[in-house]
Design an enzyme around this catalytic site. Structure first.
Site, short mmCIF file in Angstrom:
data_model
loop_
_atom_site.label_atom_id
_atom_site.label_comp_id
_atom_site.label_asym_id
_atom_site.label_seq_id
_atom_site.Cartn_x
_atom_site.Cartn_y
_atom_site.Cartn_z
N LYS A 15 35.23 78.48 82.64
CA LYS A 15 35.09 77.37 81.69
C LYS A 15 35.20 77.84 80.25
O LYS A 15 35.94 77.26 79.46
CB LYS A 15 33.75 76.64 81.91
N SER A 16 34.47 78.88 79.89
CA SER A 16 34.51 79.38 78.52
C SER A 16 35.89 79.93 78.17
O SER A 16 36.39 79.70 77.08
CB SER A 16 33.45 80.47 78.29
N GLU A 83 29.40 74.97 77.17
CA GLU A 83 28.03 74.85 77.67
C GLU A 83 27.46 73.45 77.40
O GLU A 83 26.29 73.29 77.05
CB GLU A 83 27.13 75.93 77.07
#
Length: 191
Positions: A15-16, A83
């Site tokens: 994701k990051s 996040e």
């Protein structure tokens, strides 16, 4: 027309890294995107987004973004939030304002559920309000789709505790539903 995106995945699904690549693509095309994350995520430092594969970029806090004027935000081509599961309902409502009223796309990356398979506050409101919901896939040790985040220690899977515990591969692993339910961390974790 701008959209609110929620791109979710289990721990370790990149994701990051995806968030950083999207920001890079904007920059490569001469457009500026805001990278931000909630204050709660301090694992790699307050003002940095870092992926497990080593990509990293400076960022601002969501809390700072929400204090910017509409005119300041409109100067950006996109808002990218990492996040996002740690965001509050009010912050997700702010992203809706950015999209609907300022016509600036917001792309949120985060976990859908915690280690107990319960929704995070930010994820719950993104699932309710996002225009586009996309899963970033990863696999369990058995090869099936991993959609569950298991927190573990030397004794195996942990099923109780605080929802937020910042850690990495030493405390979390993505598992398929079957192995999450059974508490099986895989052959590399057998004693």
């Amino acid at each position: 027309m701008a959209k609110l995106f929620f791109r979710y995945g289990a721990m370790g699904s990149s994701k990051s890294a995806n968030a950083l690549m999207v920001e890079y693509n904007y920059r490569e095309r001469g457009k500026e995107a805001i990278l931000c994350k909630p204050r709660t995520d301090s694992r790699d430092g307050q003002l940095i987004i870092k992926s497990r594969i080593g990509l990293a970029r400076p960022c601002m806090l969501v809390e700072e973004l929400t204090e910017m004027s509409d005119e300041q935000i409109k100067q950006y081509a996109c808002v990218i939030v990492d996040e996002s599961q740690f965001c509050t309902k009010a912050q997700i409502e702010f992203f809706v304002h950015v999209v609907d009223d300022l016509n600036v796309p917001v792309i949120c990356y985060g976990l859908r559920t915690d280690f107990r398979n319960e929704l995070f506050e930010g994820s719950m409101w993104l699932l309710a309000w996002a225009d586009v919901i996309e899963e970033i896939k990863t696999v369990c040790w058995c090869g099936k789709a991993a959609r569950f985040n298991a927190r573990f220690n030397d004794h195996g899977i942990i099923r109780e505790g605080d929802q937020v515990y910042l850690a990495g591969n030493d405390s979390y692993i993505a598992l398929c539903r079957k192995h999450h339910r059974e508490g099986k961390l895989g052959p590399n974790f057998q004693k």
